[in-house]
Motif scaffolding. Structure first.
Motif, PDB file in Angstrom:
ATOM      1  N   GLU A  82       0.913  -1.410   0.316  1.00 52.59           N
ATOM      2  CA  GLU A  82       0.134   0.334   0.394  1.00 52.59           C
ATOM      3  C   GLU A  82       1.088   0.970   0.328  1.00 52.59           C
ATOM      4  N   THR A  83       0.204   1.985  -0.518  1.00 50.66           N
ATOM      5  CA  THR A  83       1.196   3.395  -1.103  1.00 50.66           C
ATOM      6  C   THR A  83       0.590   4.571   0.171  1.00 50.66           C
ATOM      7  N   PRO A  84       1.051   5.854   0.614  1.00 56.12           N
ATOM      8  CA  PRO A  84       1.012   6.597   1.057  1.00 56.12           C
ATOM      9  C   PRO A  84      -0.227   7.245   0.725  1.00 56.12           C
ATOM     10  N   PRO A  85      -1.601   7.706   1.411  1.00 50.95           N
ATOM     11  CA  PRO A  85      -2.208   8.304   0.641  1.00 50.95           C
ATOM     12  C   PRO A  85      -2.016   9.749   0.097  1.00 50.95           C
ATOM     13  N   HIS A  86      -2.793  10.185  -0.670  1.00 51.98           N
ATOM     14  CA  HIS A  86      -2.598  11.016  -0.891  1.00 51.98           C
ATOM     15  C   HIS A  86      -2.722  12.442  -1.001  1.00 51.98           C
ATOM     16  N   ARG A  87      -1.270  13.618  -0.827  1.00 51.73           N
ATOM     17  CA  ARG A  87      -0.760  14.684   0.313  1.00 51.73           C
ATOM     18  C   ARG A  87      -1.732  16.268  -0.982  1.00 51.73           C
ATOM     19  N   ALA A  88      -2.018  17.280   0.536  1.00 49.78           N
ATOM     20  CA  ALA A  88      -1.978  18.202  -0.584  1.00 49.78           C
ATOM     21  C   ALA A  88      -0.366  18.882  -1.303  1.00 49.78           C
ATOM     22  N   ARG A 124     -10.654   0.149   4.619  1.00 51.83           N
ATOM     23  CA  ARG A 124     -11.074   1.389   3.690  1.00 51.83           C
ATOM     24  C   ARG A 124     -10.589   1.400   2.640  1.00 51.83           C
ATOM     25  N   PRO A 125     -10.412   1.690   1.852  1.00 50.63           N
ATOM     26  CA  PRO A 125     -10.033   2.259   0.665  1.00 50.63           C
ATOM     27  C   PRO A 125      -8.563   2.707   0.229  1.00 50.63           C
ATOM     28  N   PHE A 126      -7.689   2.563  -0.026  1.00 51.32           N
ATOM     29  CA  PHE A 126      -6.584   2.760  -0.145  1.00 51.32           C
ATOM     30  C   PHE A 126      -5.385   3.279  -1.517  1.00 51.32           C
ATOM     31  N   SER A 127      -4.624   3.776  -1.683  1.00 53.96           N
ATOM     32  CA  SER A 127      -3.901   4.420  -2.771  1.00 53.96           C
ATOM     33  C   SER A 127      -3.446   2.603  -2.896  1.00 53.96           C
ATOM     34  N   CYS A 128      -2.969   2.083  -4.399  1.00 53.70           N
ATOM     35  CA  CYS A 128      -1.792   1.368  -3.866  1.00 53.70           C
ATOM     36  C   CYS A 128      -1.218   1.535  -5.128  1.00 53.70           C
ATOM     37  N   ASP A 129      -0.048   0.742  -5.789  1.00 56.59           N
ATOM     38  CA  ASP A 129       0.966   1.324  -6.719  1.00 56.59           C
ATOM     39  C   ASP A 129       1.037  -0.365  -6.866  1.00 56.59           C
ATOM     40  N   PHE A 130       0.816  -0.191  -8.625  1.00 53.92           N
ATOM     41  CA  PHE A 130       0.639  -1.649  -8.855  1.00 53.92           C
ATOM     42  C   PHE A 130       1.796  -1.934  -9.788  1.00 53.92           C
ATOM     43  N   GLY A 131       2.966  -1.218 -10.129  1.00 57.80           N
ATOM     44  CA  GLY A 131       4.316  -1.123 -10.185  1.00 57.80           C
ATOM     45  C   GLY A 131       4.478  -1.160 -12.161  1.00 57.80           C
ATOM     46  N   THR A 132       3.041  -0.191 -12.461  1.00 59.07           N
ATOM     47  CA  THR A 132       2.479  -0.593 -14.155  1.00 59.07           C
ATOM     48  C   THR A 132       3.512   0.923 -14.483  1.00 59.07           C
ATOM     49  N   TRP A 141      -3.736  -3.762   4.959  1.00 63.47           N
ATOM     50  CA  TRP A 141      -3.200  -5.032   5.152  1.00 63.47           C
ATOM     51  C   TRP A 141      -2.832  -4.692   6.737  1.00 63.47           C
ATOM     52  N   GLY A 142      -1.502  -3.971   7.237  1.00 63.53           N
ATOM     53  CA  GLY A 142      -1.327  -4.721   8.650  1.00 63.53           C
ATOM     54  C   GLY A 142      -2.441  -4.497   9.904  1.00 63.53           C
ATOM     55  N   ARG A 143      -3.534  -3.526   9.371  1.00 64.96           N
ATOM     56  CA  ARG A 143      -4.539  -3.749  10.398  1.00 64.96           C
ATOM     57  C   ARG A 143      -5.141  -5.225  10.275  1.00 64.96           C
ATOM     58  N   TYR A 144      -5.840  -5.739   9.005  1.00 64.28           N
ATOM     59  CA  TYR A 144      -6.446  -6.792   8.966  1.00 64.28           C
ATOM     60  C   TYR A 144      -5.552  -7.558   9.538  1.00 64.28           C
ATOM     61  N   LEU A 145      -3.828  -7.647   9.639  1.00 58.79           N
ATOM     62  CA  LEU A 145      -3.494  -9.041  10.139  1.00 58.79           C
ATOM     63  C   LEU A 145      -3.773  -8.400  11.719  1.00 58.79           C
ATOM     64  N   ALA A 146      -3.758  -7.570  12.574  1.00 60.06           N
ATOM     65  CA  ALA A 146      -4.521  -6.880  13.679  1.00 60.06           C
ATOM     66  C   ALA A 146      -5.607  -8.009  14.272  1.00 60.06           C
ATOM     67  N   LEU A 147      -6.034  -7.617  13.054  1.00 62.02           N
ATOM     68  CA  LEU A 147      -7.878  -7.665  13.604  1.00 62.02           C
ATOM     69  C   LEU A 147      -7.787  -9.634  13.691  1.00 62.02           C
ATOM     70  N   VAL A 148      -7.229 -10.568  12.926  1.00 63.34           N
ATOM     71  CA  VAL A 148      -7.025 -11.361  12.897  1.00 63.34           C
ATOM     72  C   VAL A 148      -6.532 -12.036  14.064  1.00 63.34           C
ATOM     73  N   ARG A 149      -5.084 -11.212  14.556  1.00 66.62           N
ATOM     74  CA  ARG A 149      -4.591 -12.135  16.007  1.00 66.62           C
ATOM     75  C   ARG A 149      -5.782 -11.578  17.138  1.00 66.62           C
ATOM     76  N   VAL A 150      -6.125 -10.634  16.767  1.00 67.87           N
ATOM     77  CA  VAL A 150      -7.003 -10.243  17.929  1.00 67.87           C
ATOM     78  C   VAL A 150      -8.126 -11.220  17.969  1.00 67.87           C
ATOM     79  N   GLU A 161      -3.450   8.136  12.471  1.00 68.40           N
ATOM     80  CA  GLU A 161      -3.983   6.325  12.692  1.00 68.40           C
ATOM     81  C   GLU A 161      -4.270   5.786  11.301  1.00 68.40           C
ATOM     82  N   ILE A 162      -4.432   6.582  10.272  1.00 65.12           N
ATOM     83  CA  ILE A 162      -4.175   5.479   9.067  1.00 65.12           C
ATOM     84  C   ILE A 162      -2.584   5.809   8.439  1.00 65.12           C
ATOM     85  N   ASP A 163      -1.930   6.738   8.907  1.00 67.31           N
ATOM     86  CA  ASP A 163      -0.643   6.460   8.386  1.00 67.31           C
ATOM     87  C   ASP A 163      -0.079   5.762   8.825  1.00 67.31           C
ATOM     88  N   ARG A 164      -0.005   5.102  10.094  1.00 66.36           N
ATOM     89  CA  ARG A 164       0.643   4.418  11.223  1.00 66.36           C
ATOM     90  C   ARG A 164       0.846   3.521  10.441  1.00 66.36           C
TER      91      ARG A 164
END
Length: 578
Positions: A18-24, A204-212, A133-142, A126-129
């Motif tokens: 996942e790439t960081p969210p868009h900034r101004a 949540r939606p996130f910006s993903c770099d597919f490397g194209t 995917w990391g939040r999903y893994l934490a949810l599964v562990r909890v 909280e979104i940037d930290r």
């Protein structure tokens, strides 16, 4: 798409980038509030004639500001719906077929306006930290640690407790087991604060770099990237039910005892409630204070209690964020003259600004309704009756409601009386202490247009909400400023997009006398400058500037230092995972 990581025969561990969210695009260092003409347009030193400055303020408040609010209102609500995305897609295909690729170069980098309503509020930090995917893994562990029964359907085909019977189970038994697992998962998503926050961040939606191409990305969700992930599909299926607010009957009987490990600096209880160990007040008035004098707060709270219909049902929670003096004077509010039910004074040393301070005060309150009031706001007559009647719909039952108020605020007003215009700050000696800022009425009209037309009241309008709804939505974002804008944005987004077929939601503005705000900032800097800055900051924040960056820009200093960088729920999450 990354590789699968099998664990116990399941497919819920997978990898994504996942790439960081868009900034101004405008750097914060290039923005300085001293660049704006606050000394020449507005304030006691304004060089413009009164009439000219007043006309400028009216033009700004009635035309420019509503255009900015309307743009972000349409962008956040209407442009995220399915019909608009379909229309946009068809339009792009039409233009592409007629004019080719050159006219719409880079169209693939446009954000996909996915309709997504978060379960709770989130700060930008909280979104940037962590990634989704990391939040999903934490949810599964909890879930594995605390609620393993929710993963019955996910881990393997059948639970291990069935042993050799796994292959002989009937279809009805399998369906019953899946229904039980989904019911337990829904209960967890609605009642467990940490799991609810993790699920909201993971979906949540996130910006993903597919490397194209270099710098090219697309806005997607984990479920779109891994459509066969069974846990994600279950959460998506349960999402509408997870969004449903607690019922009115639950809100009326909700009682939250303050943290027993935290003792107030001072507390005073009305004699009427002395023999009641855990009394549930009707309203908790939460007031944050920073560098305020006890006498000034006492005057405001005395006025609020005098205006209340039944002050004995009001609990006052004052949170000292630092620099306050003589707060012990507030303990006299429980005497017979004022009649307040309870007064508690807490010191908040966690830092981080107003958002954490308000959440801390809400945590220590015991009322079934929370009213957040600034220390310079004067509440109208019978404000407590108006709040209860609006939120509880005059005693109507849930099945009788077609529209429900998820929150309410008063109309906006500015205290322009002779007493309100007195100057509590230093001004030139040549300035009259009853200085009336040109265009001050324009600021009032503009704020009420924003609140009523675009459902966007600010914190100085004394927002009220049921305590259980406040907890259900995660409280204010844990950030130093713009916490009220973020929270109300979630409320109005729910009011526009949540439709469970039972009852719609709305952000209510109470009719009648307004809540009066102190005019001191308009007196000091002028209506034109203050209005420009407020609208400009809304535009920057909606354009993904962080709250810390805006704080540096607004106050020309670093944000309030925090003892712990993580939010309180993230600290609890670490304890669970360690």
């Amino acid at each position: 798409m990354g590789p699968k990581l099998n664990r116990g025969g399941s497919d819920y561990f997978q990898h994504t980038v996942e790439t960081p969210p868009h900034r101004a695009s405008t750097p914060v260092t290039a923005l300085n509030k001293t660049n704006l003409p606050q000394n020449n347009i507005g304030g006691p030193d304004s060089k413009l004639p009164f009439v000219v400055e007043s006309c400028l303020c009216w033009s700004l408040c009635l035309f420019y500001c509503p255009a900015v609010w309307g743009y972000h209102y349409v962008k956040s609500l209407f442009l995220s719906t399915g019909w608009y995305r379909g229309l946009l897609r068809r339009s792009i295909n039409l233009v592409h077929g007629i004019l080719g690729d050159r006219f719409i170069t880079g169209i693939s980098a446009w954000p996909d306006l996915t309709t997504w309503i978060p379960l709770v509020t989130h700060s930008r930090a909280e979104i940037d930290r962590s990634t989704a995917w990391g939040r999903y893994l934490a949810l599964v562990r909890v879930l594995e640690t605390r609620y393993p029964e929710t993963l019955t359907q996910v881990v393997g085909n059948f639970p291990a407790k069935h042993g050799p019977r796994r292959r002989s189970m009937s279809l009805e038994e399998i369906e019953s087991m899946e229904v039980d697992a989904d019911a337990e998962l829904l209960r967890v998503l609605r009642q467990d604060t940490i799991c609810r926050r993790l699920a909201s961040l993971a979906m949540r939606p996130f910006s993903c770099d597919f490397g194209t191409k270099v710098g090219e990305s697309k806005t997607i969700t984990l479920l779109e990237q891994f459509p066969h992930n069974r846990l994600l599909r279950r959460i998506k299926r349960l999402w509408p039910m997870s969004l449903e607010l607690p019922t009115l009957s639950e809100a009326k009987t909700y009682y939250r005892r303050g943290q027993s490990s935290v003792l107030p600096d001072a507390v005073s209880i009305n004699k009427k409630h002395t023999n009641v160990e855990h009394y549930s007040f009707r309203i908790s008035l939460v007031l944050p204070a920073y560098h305020e004098k006890g006498g000034h707060i006492l005057k405001k709270l005395s006025s609020a209690l005098e205006a209340a219909r039944d002050p004995s049902e009001v609990e006052v929670v004052v949170v000292n964020a630092g620099g306050c003096s003589d707060l012990d004077e507030l303990l006299s509010l429980t005497d017979e003259d004022h009649g307040c039910g309870r007064v508690s004074i807490y010191s908040f040393e966690g830092g981080g600004g107003r958002g954490p301070c308000l959440n801390y005060g809400a945590t220590q309150s015991t009322g079934r309704i929370l009213t957040f009031c600034h220390s310079d706001t004067t509440l109208p007559c019978d404000w407590d009756k108006s709040v209860v009647a609006t939120l509880e719909h005059n005693g109507m039952r849930d099945d009788e409601l077609s529209v429900r108020s998820n929150s309410c605020s008063f109309s906006f007003g500015i205290d322009t009386s002779e007493e309100g215009l007195s100057m509590p700050f230093d001004l030139p000696l040549t300035t009259s202490r009853a200085y009336y800022p040109p265009g001050i009425k324009a600021a009032v009209y503009g704020a009420n247009i924003r609140a009523k037309l675009f459902s966007l009241p600010y914190g100085d309008q004394a927002m009220s909400i049921h305590a259980c709804v406040f907890d259900f939505l995660g409280g204010f974002p844990d950030q130093c400023m713009m916490e009220d804008y973020d929270f109300v944005s979630l409320l109005r987004r729910r009011a526009r997009l949540v439709n469970n077929g039972k009852c719609r939601e709305k952000v209510s503005i109470i009719r009648g006398p307004p809540a009066l705000c102190s005019p001191r900032r308009w007196q000091k800097f002028g209506v034109f400058y203050v209005t420009c800055m407020n609208t400009y900051f809304v535009h920057l924040y909606a354009g993904m500037q962080s709250a810390d960056e805006l704080y540096r820009l607004y106050y020309s200093q670093d944000p309030p230092e925090r003892k712990v960088q993580e939010s309180p729920w993230e600290v609890e999450l670490k304890k669970i995972l360690d």
